[in-house]
Enzyme design. Structure first.
Site, short mmCIF file in Angstrom:
data_model
loop_
_atom_site.label_atom_id
_atom_site.label_comp_id
_atom_site.label_asym_id
_atom_site.label_seq_id
_atom_site.Cartn_x
_atom_site.Cartn_y
_atom_site.Cartn_z
N GLU A 265 -6.87 3.87 9.35
CA GLU A 265 -7.18 4.88 8.30
C GLU A 265 -8.25 5.73 8.67
OE1 GLU A 265 -8.36 2.55 4.84
OE2 GLU A 265 -6.07 1.65 4.64
N LYS B 77 0.90 -1.16 -0.08
CA LYS B 77 -0.23 0.05 0.00
C LYS B 77 0.95 1.41 0.02
CE LYS B 77 -4.37 -1.53 1.55
NZ LYS B 77 -4.37 -3.15 1.73
N ARG C 97 -6.29 -8.62 -9.42
CA ARG C 97 -6.99 -9.70 -9.77
C ARG C 97 -8.39 -9.73 -10.46
NH1 ARG C 97 -10.97 -9.11 -5.77
NH2 ARG C 97 -10.16 -8.27 -3.84
#
Lengths: 216, 472
Positions: free
Chosen positions: B215, B121, B317
């Protein structure tokens, strides 16, 4: 209260258990020269650190994994046609006839004598953090239970919920679940012994210890 | 080696395994499936038995065990691995091992370097910032230290106060988690420590990694995605439009996905919605070009009420909701786009064969995730037996499910109780909504658990929320 004499007689009438040793994962199987009718031993030592008789090896990604007898007993069948074959996980490899040991008989009888607290759902169970600390520090029998106390964390599909104890007050006498293994609904998690029954339970233990003859 | 000579190991279960098998059949490829004891009754096992050739199904001890997958691939003669989503889909170590072992296999997904770069990240954020792409503030990496965690949380509270946020809150989540599991909100710094400890312990139990992310949670936002597709050259990424995934469970798992992301033709927004869609698409493609992205992937965005987009993360993905983009996409005017088949084809090395100018969009797609759960009780999963499952066939409906409709099915407790994905197409938003409601009203979904209580599902939740899709 149950009849311990009758129960012991019942177990004595059929003191065997069939154990199927299966492939723990996929791979190519090689059997050792263990034959039908041979005696094998299970894990031994204080912490069961000595492995049982080697029955086969299974090779996967260049790693050989030994497959040992999980209990002592007599080899009933070796599925030799699988020699050298690539097998699926869970494929039966060897069948053993196992004669019940003292501890196993005791466990069977205790399951009838103790108050069982059962799993309400198929899930993985963990002791709640406070209880877990106590269990790790001084064993499960040091935990005294009372109605409504937070006892377990129940984990399903990665979601967790706390589960309170309900039943008679007492101490944890037996633990039936394994860390990180699923327990089916209705299966016992722990066996609880109320303080007033402690002497009775100890009698049961003593009787099994003296009456059960362990056979090879 | 020609594409059709490959054999694909389907390293997943359930609905996605079925769709990979179907895509392989479409491309004329052989395949092999794996399953565990709990999944013996799953549809993917059945379809592998029915449609598979030699060595097309093998029981393994776990889907999480790479050795199992490699051993099965070798025994079955597979030449490529499709990880589906979840499990090994975003595990660069797995992708690297697959492609570097003695008997090499093709990993059908981005190359391992790309997964590593975008799976990290901090890297993703650094890359985004270098291209002028706005990102969500927060801890750039998993935190293992309580003091440090508190410091980050404190700074996030202060940041929000400076921004004039009335009720600031901080999101604490298990770093190794995903799909909305192991996330809690904290409104008060005094409560932070206990929540942090709870999540840390949860993460340790479930994922054997106590790393926690902290976060900022932007309230009142829409969750948008850009579907990117790029062949092995990594030079010509195209997009297959945007999706809106704002309708979620309280655990922040998606429940309804819609393509396109906004519909300015029928709904009025407080900002220039068409411009936002263009911006996030261009930002996503710019990043894809920069890293040489070389398979399918999704750029996830949050868009605030004033129309500002922030990049949240990149999913390297195929996603659950790929089909809803495919249903509105046309390649050279042709319907029947299958992003999983495209993923396999380009994954095996074929060039994409068309450019952005060949891709157009028509109508609106809605995807419902049918799940056995109780939306009124914090979306608690329901476990039991499904014994009635059916729906009228429609030309505008595609159902993807591993649950048999002619046999009872016991929901395994090892996995989420997802039952099916229903994808609905309409020529515009109004028609798509109407058809969605018609589908939900005619769906039969019945069952009971051990205690004899009837099956709980999210069908009513999906119906209730259909009215507000794409509104902001």
């Amino acid at each position: 209260m149950f009849d311990i004499t009758q129960l012991l007689d019942e177990i004595k009438a059929s003191p065997y258990e069939e154990i199927v040793v299966t492939a723990p994962h996929t791979g190519v199987v090689t059997f050792t020269d263990v034959r039908e009718g041979a005696r094998v031993i299970g894990p031994s030592g204080t912490w069961k650190e000595k492995k049982g008789t080697l029955l086969a090896t299974i090779e996967r990604e260049r790693n050989q994994k030994p497959i040992h007898a999980v209990e002592k007993g007599e080899v009933k069948e070796v599925l030799r046609h699988l020699e050298g074959a690539f097998v699926e996980a869970g494929t039966p490899l060897v069948r053993l006839r196992h004669f019940l040991s003292k501890d196993e008989v005791l466990a069977i009888i205790l399951k009838k004598a103790l108050h069982l607290f059962v799993a309400p759902e198929r899930a993985k169970y963990y002791f709640a953090p406070d209880v877990d600390k106590k269990v790790k520090a001084s064993g499960a029998s040091s935990v005294s239970l009372h109605e409504g106390m937070d006892l377990f964390i129940m984990s399903r599909m990665k979601r967790e919920a706390s589960l309170a104890y309900s039943g008679p007050s007492g101490v944890i006498y037996a633990v039936y679940f394994q860390h990180n293994e699923n327990v089916d609904a209705g299966q016992p998690l722990i066996g609880v012994c109320p303080p007033d029954q402690l002497s009775l339970i100890e009698d049961v233990v003593a009787r099994v210890q003296t009456e059960w003859e362990e056979r090879e | 080696m020609q594409t059709k000579d490959h054999k694909v190991l389907v390293a997943n279960r359930g609905e996605i395994a079925i769709r990979i098998v179907q895509a392989c059949r479409k491309l004329g490829l052989a395949f092999t499936c794996v399953y565990t004891a709990e999944d013996a009754a799953s549809g993917h096992v059945r379809i592998a038995r029915e449609l598979g050739g030699d060595k097309s199904l093998c029981r393994v001890s776990s889907y999480h065990d790479a050795n199992e997958l490699m051993a099965v691939a070798d025994d079955a003669g597979a030449t490529a691995v499709h990880p589906g989503y979840g499990f090994f889909a975003e595990d660069y170590r797995f992708a690297r091992r697959v492609s570097q072992r003695d008997r090499k296999l093709i990993f059908i997904g981005p190359s391992w370097r790309v997964i590593r770069e975008l799976g990290d990240k901090i890297n993703t954020k650094r890359l985004a910032r270098s291209l002028g792409v706005p990102t969500v503030p927060g801890s750039d990496r998993p935190i293992y230290d309580e003091m440090e965690a508190e410091k980050v949380a404190q700074s996030l509270f202060e940041f929000q106060e400076q921004q004039g946020v009335r009720k600031p809150l901080v999101l604490v989540k298990a770093s190794a988690g995903g799909g909305g599991m192991g996330i809690e909100e904290v409104y008060d710094i005094d409560l932070f420590r206990s929540v942090y400890r709870r999540i840390r312990n949860y993460a340790l139990r479930q994922f054997k990694d106590e790393g926690v992310l902290i976060e900022q949670r932007i309230r009142d936002f829409n969750h948008l995605e850009v579907q990117v597709v790029s062949d092995r050259s990594g030079r010509n990424p195209v997009h297959f439009g945007t999706r809106n995934c704002s309708i979620q469970s309280t655990g922040l798992q998606k429940r309804i996905e819609i393509a396109p992301g906004f519909d300015p033709s029928s709904i009025e927004y407080g900002f220039d919605a068409a411009q936002v869609l263009r911006d996030i698409t261009q930002h996503s493609l710019a990043m894809a070009r920069k890293v040489g992205y070389d398979n399918v992937g999704t750029w996830e965005w949050i868009v605030t009420r004033d129309g500002r987009p922030f990049l949240m993360e990149v999913n390297t993905r195929i996603q659950v909701e790929n089909g809803v983009s495919a249903t509105i996409a046309r390649v050279r005017g042709q319907k029947g786009v299958d992003l999983i088949a495209e993923q396999i084809r380009i994954g095996l090395g074929e060039p994409l064969g068309y450019g952005q100018e060949d891709i157009t969009f028509e109508g609106v797609g809605i995807e419902y995730r049918l799940i056995a759960e109780d939306p009124d009780n914090r979306f608690t999963p329901w476990v039991g037996r499904v014994d009635g499952f059916g729906w009228p066939e429609r030309p505008w409906l595609a159902m993807h499910t591993h649950v048999p409709s002619d046999d009872p099915y016991d929901i395994p407790t090892e996995f989420d109780p997802n039952l099916a994905l229903a994808i609905i197409w309409g020529k515009d938003l109004a028609e798509a909504r109407e058809r969605g409601v018609e589908f939900l009203d005619t769906l039969v979904l019945e069952g009971a658990n051990n205690a004899g209580e009837p099956l709980r599902s999210n069908v009513r939740f999906l119906r209730d929320n259909t009215g507000r899709i794409l509104k902001f």
